[in-house]
Design an enzyme around this catalytic site. Structure first.
Site, PDB file in Angstrom:
ATOM      1  N   ASP A 159       1.045  -1.301   0.018  1.00  0.00           N
ATOM      2  CA  ASP A 159      -0.018  -0.002  -0.071  1.00  0.00           C
ATOM      3  C   ASP A 159       0.849   1.429   0.040  1.00  0.00           C
ATOM      4  OD1 ASP A 159      -1.418  -2.350   1.332  1.00  0.00           O
ATOM      5  OD2 ASP A 159      -3.067  -1.076   1.241  1.00  0.00           O
ATOM      6  N   ASP A 187      -1.338  -2.859  -4.002  1.00  0.00           N
ATOM      7  CA  ASP A 187      -1.643  -1.136  -3.771  1.00  0.00           C
ATOM      8  C   ASP A 187      -0.781  -0.577  -4.200  1.00  0.00           C
ATOM      9  OD1 ASP A 187      -4.618  -1.791  -3.345  1.00  0.00           O
ATOM     10  OD2 ASP A 187      -4.459  -0.988  -1.689  1.00  0.00           O
ATOM     11  N   TYR A 190      -2.094   3.969  -6.406  1.00  0.00           N
ATOM     12  CA  TYR A 190      -3.188   4.766  -6.224  1.00  0.00           C
ATOM     13  C   TYR A 190      -3.309   5.899  -7.148  1.00  0.00           C
ATOM     14  CZ  TYR A 190      -3.187   2.528  -1.673  1.00  0.00           C
ATOM     15  OH  TYR A 190      -3.236   1.518  -0.391  1.00  0.00           O
ATOM     16  N   ASN A 224      -6.823  -3.675  -4.386  1.00  0.00           N
ATOM     17  CA  ASN A 224      -7.883  -3.108  -4.831  1.00  0.00           C
ATOM     18  C   ASN A 224      -7.746  -2.002  -5.879  1.00  0.00           C
ATOM     19  OD1 ASN A 224      -7.231  -2.532  -2.048  1.00  0.00           O
ATOM     20  ND2 ASN A 224      -8.940  -0.858  -2.526  1.00  0.00           N
ATOM     21  N   HIS A 309      -3.905  -9.579  -0.565  1.00  0.00           N
ATOM     22  CA  HIS A 309      -4.020  -8.388  -0.128  1.00  0.00           C
ATOM     23  C   HIS A 309      -4.894  -8.076   1.091  1.00  0.00           C
ATOM     24  CE1 HIS A 309      -3.855  -3.860  -0.835  1.00  0.00           C
ATOM     25  NE2 HIS A 309      -5.241  -3.533  -0.763  1.00  0.00           N
ATOM     26  N   HIS A 319     -11.721  -1.731   6.903  1.00  0.00           N
ATOM     27  CA  HIS A 319     -11.822  -2.903   6.130  1.00  0.00           C
ATOM     28  C   HIS A 319     -12.043  -4.326   7.151  1.00  0.00           C
ATOM     29  CE1 HIS A 319     -10.628  -0.348   2.870  1.00  0.00           C
ATOM     30  NE2 HIS A 319      -9.483  -0.351   3.464  1.00  0.00           N
ATOM     31  N   HIS A 346      -3.641  -3.829   2.476  1.00  0.00           N
ATOM     32  CA  HIS A 346      -5.252  -3.137   2.570  1.00  0.00           C
ATOM     33  C   HIS A 346      -5.332  -2.270   3.776  1.00  0.00           C
ATOM     34  CE1 HIS A 346      -9.007  -2.770   0.696  1.00  0.00           C
ATOM     35  NE2 HIS A 346      -9.615  -3.547   1.472  1.00  0.00           N
ATOM     36  N   VAL A 347      -5.152  -2.645   4.991  1.00  0.00           N
ATOM     37  CA  VAL A 347      -5.189  -1.928   6.247  1.00  0.00           C
ATOM     38  C   VAL A 347      -4.057  -1.028   6.444  1.00  0.00           C
ATOM     39  CG1 VAL A 347      -6.000  -1.943   8.539  1.00  0.00           C
ATOM     40  CG2 VAL A 347      -6.999  -3.726   7.205  1.00  0.00           C
ATOM     41  N   HIS A 348      -4.330   0.327   6.668  1.00  0.00           N
ATOM     42  CA  HIS A 348      -3.068   1.142   6.601  1.00  0.00           C
ATOM     43  C   HIS A 348      -2.617   1.207   8.024  1.00  0.00           C
ATOM     44  CE1 HIS A 348      -4.814   2.875   2.629  1.00  0.00           C
ATOM     45  NE2 HIS A 348      -4.443   1.707   2.569  1.00  0.00           N
TER      46      HIS A 348
HETATM   47 FE   LIG Z   1      -6.071  -1.928  -0.367  1.00  0.00          FE
END
Ligand SMILES: [Fe+2]
Length: 462
Positions: A159, A187, A190, A224, A309, A319, A346-348
């Site tokens: 990410d 990711d 972006y 995603n 992911h 998420h 996915h989770v930041h």
């Molecule tokens: Fe993501």
């Protein structure tokens, strides 16, 4: 200094005694802002190769895919490469397969992918793209031949995006001399954050990360933000920019899609899955994975690592449970096949799980709490690259028992495989100097040394 070190060690051990740790470290909040495009210009010479990135090009580790973009002309579309040392420095040439694509009002440059094959193991190669004054030269080192006690060190990131925080994460990783390849959990650019999924952001991202991706392979996973499905602007082909730009050796593992595949690298067997492709029973990804596990030979590659992911275990309210349906489908296989580690993004923020499973649960017995399971993987969420969407700082409270350590900061990890039984894992938050370790543990291999690791885990509390 020694007193300070002993104090820190005491903190390690006191932290070990607790069940799960929510780090007390508080990151100063600030907006995540993208770096200006002019920070990452194209090379000064006309039509010079740019956005250079490499990834493993076969299943065994003797291949390398070299990818680059020429913005204006189809040429140069050839890689020249040779051994950096030794007597056999004969030059070889490989022609690239060249592609390009349109996305709404954007037209890509010429995107080249060349696969170098039958390379020598554990050998440094120089490669050159272009000729004369447009030529650019890079190098990479092939991995040692797969073997049970071959040490190898991976960086782990996800990410990333292209903000000032992304830059901090990336520069920290680059400054760490240990990393030999990157496990990237999805990711990338972006670009879809911008109007019409401004694909110029893909180009800028390619230039931003080039100083690592041109020199060591990044093992790609799709997230995603790679989907780029936008029917409102008649962009109906999922993963179009990603699949044009990032080639992976999926056919070598009998996969039918670049979104899921496997490679062997040194003592690791790496399985990449797609959270955003069908994975229900009878789907291509499900059938492929079912046939994949029996192929893993732990006597050759003891460390079985899965990249995907969307995390299956995540105690962040962002998420939350998005990975649950894939967990229902695949967790049992992970446990039965003694997967060592599952890395997700996915989770930041950052989170490391205990070795737990929830495979006893079925819809009639109602046993739906994860339990300690020595055959289960450790799940690590490392979507903390620092992208424009900001930090995920809203953890579920109280901390669930499956969560060993969690912290809402950006950073990256280093996985040092030592031999068939032990690997040392560290997480580095951006606010510290790179040598500072914010979370660490020794991982014990699930096949060769399935002993409890709890005494070696050490989430540092600040
Ligand atoms: Fe993501």
């Amino acid at each position: 200094m020694w007193i300070l070190t002993i104090f820190c060690l005491c903190l390690h051990f006191s932290a070990t005694c607790n069940a799960g740790i929510t780090s007390k470290y508080v990151r100063k909040p600030h907006a995540s802002v993208d770096m200006p495009p002019e920070h990452f210009p194209s090379p000064a010479t006309f039509n010079a190769p740019e956005q250079v990135h490499i990834t493993q090009g076969d299943h065994e580790g003797r291949g390398m895919i070299i990818s680059w973009v020429t913005p204006l002309h189809r040429n140069p579309n050839v890689v020249t490469y040779w051994e950096a040392e030794g007597e056999h420095r004969r030059r070889h040439k490989v022609h690239a397969a060249t592609t390009s694509y349109r996305y709404y009002n954007y037209t890509s440059g010429f995107i080249h992918h060349a696969t170098l094959r039958m390379l020598k193991y554990d050998t440094r190669y120089i490669y050159e793209l272009g000729k004369h004054n447009e030529a650019r030269k890079f190098s990479f080192t092939t991995p040692p031949k797969a073997g049970p006690d071959v040490p190898y060190t991976f960086g782990v990131m996800g990410d990333l995006g292209q903000t000032y925080d992304s830059n901090q994460t990336f520069q920290h990783y680059v400054s760490n001399p240990k990393g030999q390849a990157v496990l990237y959990v999805g990711d990338l650019s972006y670009a879809d954050h911008y109007p019409f999924h401004d694909n110029v952001k893909w180009d800028i991202w390619g230039r931003f990360v080039e100083k690592s991706t041109a020199y060591q392979p990044w093992i790609w996973t799709a997230g995603n933000h790679e989907i780029d499905y936008a029917p409102e602007i008649e962009e109906n082909t999922p993963f179009k920019p990603y699949m044009h730009r990032y080639h992976v050796p999926y056919k070598a593992s009998k996969s039918t899609s670049p979104l899921w595949y496997s490679i062997k690298r040194a003592s690791a067997y790496i399985i990449v899955l797609s959270s955003y492709s069908a994975y229900g029973t009878y789907t291509p990804q499900y059938n492929w994975l079912e046939q994949e596990f029996p192929k893993v030979n732990r006597s050759e590659t003891p460390w079985l690592i899965v990249l995907l992911h969307s995390p299956m275990y995540n105690s962040n309210n962002y998420h939350y449970m998005e990975g649950e349906s894939m967990r229902v489908m695949f967790e049992q296989w992970f446990v039965e096949n003694k997967v060592d580690l599952v890395f997700s993004g996915h989770v930041h923020s950052y989170e490391r799980s205990e070795r737990i499973s929830n495979v006893q649960y079925n819809i009639t017995n109602g046993l739906s709490a994860p339990v300690k399971d020595p055959c289960a993987p450790v799940y690590i969420t490392i979507g903390d690259g620092g992208n424009i969407e900001g930090i995920a700082d809203n953890f579920a409270d109280p901390q669930p028992s499956y969560s060993a350590f969690r912290e809402a900061s950006f950073g990256h990890a280093i996985l040092e495989i030592k031999n068939r039984s032990h690997a040392f894992y560290t997480w580095h938050r951006n606010q510290d100097n790179e040598p500072t370790i914010a979370d660490s543990t020794w991982f014990h291999n699930r096949y060769w040394y399935p002993h409890d690791e709890h005494s070696s885990s050490s989430g540092l509390v600040h």
